[in-house]
Write a protein that holds these residues in place. Sequence first.
Motif, mmCIF file in Angstrom:
data_model
loop_
_atom_site.group_PDB
_atom_site.id
_atom_site.type_symbol
_atom_site.label_atom_id
_atom_site.label_comp_id
_atom_site.label_asym_id
_atom_site.label_seq_id
_atom_site.Cartn_x
_atom_site.Cartn_y
_atom_site.Cartn_z
ATOM 1 N N LEU A 138 -12.304 64.004 -4.936
ATOM 2 C CA LEU A 138 -13.444 63.807 -5.830
ATOM 3 C C LEU A 138 -13.371 62.458 -6.547
ATOM 4 O O LEU A 138 -12.282 61.991 -6.906
ATOM 5 C CB LEU A 138 -13.508 64.934 -6.856
ATOM 6 C CG LEU A 138 -13.589 66.355 -6.280
ATOM 7 C CD1 LEU A 138 -13.645 67.372 -7.413
ATOM 8 C CD2 LEU A 138 -14.788 66.509 -5.348
ATOM 9 N N VAL A 139 -14.534 61.869 -6.755
ATOM 10 C CA VAL A 139 -14.608 60.587 -7.454
ATOM 11 C C VAL A 139 -13.931 60.666 -8.808
ATOM 12 O O VAL A 139 -13.193 59.766 -9.231
ATOM 13 C CB VAL A 139 -16.076 60.152 -7.618
ATOM 14 C CG1 VAL A 139 -16.169 58.880 -8.458
ATOM 15 C CG2 VAL A 139 -16.742 59.952 -6.263
ATOM 16 N N GLU A 140 -14.160 61.759 -9.517
ATOM 17 C CA GLU A 140 -13.748 61.857 -10.918
ATOM 18 C C GLU A 140 -12.314 62.301 -11.123
ATOM 19 O O GLU A 140 -11.900 62.554 -12.262
ATOM 20 C CB GLU A 140 -14.681 62.809 -11.663
ATOM 21 C CG GLU A 140 -14.666 64.260 -11.160
ATOM 22 C CD GLU A 140 -15.693 64.526 -10.078
ATOM 23 O OE1 GLU A 140 -16.055 65.707 -9.892
ATOM 24 O OE2 GLU A 140 -16.148 63.566 -9.434
ATOM 25 N N GLU A 141 -11.504 62.364 -10.085
ATOM 26 C CA GLU A 141 -10.125 62.849 -10.262
ATOM 27 C C GLU A 141 -9.292 61.907 -11.121
ATOM 28 O O GLU A 141 -8.541 62.338 -11.988
ATOM 29 C CB GLU A 141 -9.465 63.053 -8.908
ATOM 30 C CG GLU A 141 -10.025 64.235 -8.148
ATOM 31 C CD GLU A 141 -9.230 64.548 -6.889
ATOM 32 O OE1 GLU A 141 -8.024 64.245 -6.841
ATOM 33 O OE2 GLU A 141 -9.822 65.088 -5.939
ATOM 34 N N ASN A 142 -9.363 60.624 -10.860
ATOM 35 C CA ASN A 142 -8.591 59.654 -11.631
ATOM 36 C C ASN A 142 -9.142 58.254 -11.348
ATOM 37 O O ASN A 142 -10.086 58.085 -10.575
ATOM 38 C CB ASN A 142 -7.089 59.732 -11.301
ATOM 39 C CG ASN A 142 -6.805 59.546 -9.829
ATOM 40 O OD1 ASN A 142 -7.134 58.507 -9.257
ATOM 41 N ND2 ASN A 142 -6.198 60.553 -9.205
ATOM 42 N N ARG A 143 -8.544 57.269 -11.973
ATOM 43 C CA ARG A 143 -9.059 55.904 -11.815
ATOM 44 C C ARG A 143 -8.961 55.421 -10.371
ATOM 45 O O ARG A 143 -9.849 54.708 -9.883
ATOM 46 C CB ARG A 143 -8.303 54.944 -12.724
ATOM 47 C CG ARG A 143 -8.922 53.546 -12.793
ATOM 48 C CD ARG A 143 -8.078 52.596 -13.607
ATOM 49 N NE ARG A 143 -7.827 53.139 -14.929
ATOM 50 C CZ ARG A 143 -6.913 52.649 -15.769
ATOM 51 N NH1 ARG A 143 -6.159 51.636 -15.404
ATOM 52 N NH2 ARG A 143 -6.743 53.197 -16.958
ATOM 53 N N LEU A 144 -7.905 55.798 -9.663
ATOM 54 C CA LEU A 144 -7.741 55.328 -8.289
ATOM 55 C C LEU A 144 -8.798 55.901 -7.355
ATOM 56 O O LEU A 144 -9.329 55.191 -6.498
ATOM 57 C CB LEU A 144 -6.345 55.684 -7.776
ATOM 58 C CG LEU A 144 -5.173 55.016 -8.478
ATOM 59 C CD1 LEU A 144 -3.860 55.451 -7.841
ATOM 60 C CD2 LEU A 144 -5.301 53.492 -8.450
ATOM 61 N N THR A 145 -9.106 57.185 -7.488
ATOM 62 C CA THR A 145 -10.131 57.780 -6.623
ATOM 63 C C THR A 145 -11.503 57.187 -6.934
ATOM 64 O O THR A 145 -12.321 56.979 -6.029
ATOM 65 C CB THR A 145 -10.166 59.309 -6.753
ATOM 66 O OG1 THR A 145 -10.427 59.671 -8.115
ATOM 67 C CG2 THR A 145 -8.839 59.916 -6.327
ATOM 68 N N ALA A 146 -11.763 56.903 -8.207
ATOM 69 C CA ALA A 146 -13.043 56.303 -8.574
ATOM 70 C C ALA A 146 -13.146 54.874 -8.033
ATOM 71 O O ALA A 146 -14.192 54.460 -7.519
ATOM 72 C CB ALA A 146 -13.216 56.314 -10.088
ATOM 73 N N LEU A 147 -12.055 54.108 -8.142
ATOM 74 C CA LEU A 147 -12.068 52.751 -7.606
ATOM 75 C C LEU A 147 -12.245 52.762 -6.085
ATOM 76 O O LEU A 147 -12.933 51.913 -5.524
ATOM 77 C CB LEU A 147 -10.772 52.026 -7.974
ATOM 78 C CG LEU A 147 -10.669 51.518 -9.413
ATOM 79 C CD1 LEU A 147 -9.270 50.989 -9.684
ATOM 80 C CD2 LEU A 147 -11.709 50.436 -9.676
ATOM 81 N N HIS A 148 -11.631 53.731 -5.425
ATOM 82 C CA HIS A 148 -11.815 53.824 -3.980
ATOM 83 C C HIS A 148 -13.280 54.088 -3.643
ATOM 84 O O HIS A 148 -13.836 53.456 -2.728
ATOM 85 C CB HIS A 148 -10.952 54.935 -3.387
ATOM 86 C CG HIS A 148 -11.242 55.168 -1.936
ATOM 87 N ND1 HIS A 148 -10.645 54.462 -0.930
ATOM 88 C CD2 HIS A 148 -12.110 56.012 -1.318
ATOM 89 C CE1 HIS A 148 -11.126 54.847 0.241
ATOM 90 N NE2 HIS A 148 -12.016 55.798 0.021
ATOM 91 N N ALA A 149 -13.888 55.011 -4.350
ATOM 92 C CA ALA A 149 -15.299 55.328 -4.082
ATOM 93 C C ALA A 149 -16.190 54.116 -4.294
ATOM 94 O O ALA A 149 -17.216 53.966 -3.617
ATOM 95 C CB ALA A 149 -15.748 56.483 -4.977
ATOM 96 N N ALA A 150 -15.794 53.242 -5.202
ATOM 97 C CA ALA A 150 -16.585 52.043 -5.462
ATOM 98 C C ALA A 150 -16.331 50.945 -4.434
ATOM 99 O O ALA A 150 -17.237 50.174 -4.099
ATOM 100 C CB ALA A 150 -16.279 51.509 -6.860
ATOM 101 N N ALA A 151 -15.117 50.867 -3.884
ATOM 102 C CA ALA A 151 -14.719 49.691 -3.107
ATOM 103 C C ALA A 151 -14.471 49.931 -1.636
ATOM 104 O O ALA A 151 -14.238 48.976 -0.898
ATOM 105 C CB ALA A 151 -13.449 49.097 -3.726
ATOM 106 N N TRP A 152 -14.489 51.186 -1.146
ATOM 107 C CA TRP A 152 -14.064 51.433 0.230
ATOM 108 C C TRP A 152 -14.866 50.584 1.219
ATOM 109 O O TRP A 152 -16.025 50.245 0.996
ATOM 110 C CB TRP A 152 -14.180 52.921 0.583
ATOM 111 C CG TRP A 152 -15.576 53.458 0.702
ATOM 112 C CD1 TRP A 152 -16.293 54.089 -0.270
ATOM 113 C CD2 TRP A 152 -16.425 53.415 1.860
ATOM 114 N NE1 TRP A 152 -17.540 54.438 0.204
ATOM 115 C CE2 TRP A 152 -17.659 54.046 1.503
ATOM 116 C CE3 TRP A 152 -16.283 52.915 3.145
ATOM 117 C CZ2 TRP A 152 -18.716 54.170 2.409
ATOM 118 C CZ3 TRP A 152 -17.344 53.044 4.048
ATOM 119 C CH2 TRP A 152 -18.542 53.672 3.672
#
Length: 435
Positions: A138-152
Amino acid sequence: MSTNTILPLNPDAVRALSESKSEPAWLAELRLKALELAGQLELPKPEKTNITRWNLDAYGAPKASAPIASPAELPQEALALITEAAQGENLLVQKDSSVVYTRLSAELASQGVIFTSLEEAAREHAELVQSYLMQAVLVEENRLTALHAAAWNGGVFLYVPRNVDVKVPLQALFYAEDSSATFAPHVLIVAEANSRVTYVDNYLSSDKGKPQVHNGVVEVFAKPGAKVQYSSIHAFGDHVVDLSYRRAVLENDSRMEWIVGELNDGKAVSETTSILKGNGSESDAKVLCVGSNDQSLNITTHAIHFGMDSDSQMITRAVMRDSASAIINGITKIEKGATRANGEQTEKVLMLSPKARGDANPILLIDEDDVTAGHAASVGQVNPEQVYYMMSRGISKQEAERLIIYGFLAPVVAEIPLEPIRNQLQGMIERKLGR
């Protein structure tokens, strides 16, 4: 929770990325919302590993690579990882920020199999991708998952229709050559009911470069009765921080087989998780890890049981040399209602140096009475009595230690479904062990 976090990405760069890929509106919006959320979320806190001291900002900038007509155009170090069977087809190659080569056999395409970059799939199969992207991780799990969703970028989309048995393995190669380029592939696999597929990937970097972050995510969705084999070998250089989330969601009577080789030279955190939602679902995870020099590694294997009669097996083997350190976590969680579930796990660490460190943490979290579960863990050095016995039979000390090490790793190596991949793994292990 921080609201003033300085992020390695900015909204203008994310918008430009979406525009350059001609992404659908829903994906462009997802990226921007994910970036906004990343500024509010904290970093994850892996067990006994303080990643705040690591360089986690070296995302670089998106840099497109020119398509190639043949895998033969790749550098030899990358070409060597492509199996002979995949030299011409059923192969995808990502170099730095973009996919440069994709081939799927006409036979598989005629059966409805989709094997392409996730970027292309988001345009050509938007509704299908939107249903699954960032739904297991999920996007909202932590900063790394959110950054991945933004930058993949780049990535793989593999779709196997109902009742289709893919008898040949599909392979992907992710090659980070330019350390100033954003490198964040996303692998998304959907196996429909009663389908079968084997997927193999390799992650590699050039041996030159400034600090770089790989923030990667794998999501697998196995529908009722589906079977997915997933083999992955990571061999980044010591300038790369490898952050990897792998997660599978299993429905009734489906089966997931993970085989993971963590053979990086730099710092790494990885989580390999199976969510056994369906009754009768099965997960088998085998993870191998080799650390050298002053590496810091945190490797977690996780099974979460919701379905009745579900079964999970986990085996992790880690070998540490020099002053490398590893935290090896095995977590089996059986939720209330998962009656007759079974979860077994084993974590073993072998240390080859007095300065090496290993920590094996088996964890069972049981919220249901009618279950079976077990764990085993060990941390130790090469047994001198075994070495002495083998030397008494005319085997040199170096060869005796080598045989003991490979015997220790055999439960994982022997399970690689393809002989060329097994040979690759063996060669990488020998390189890392300096033998």
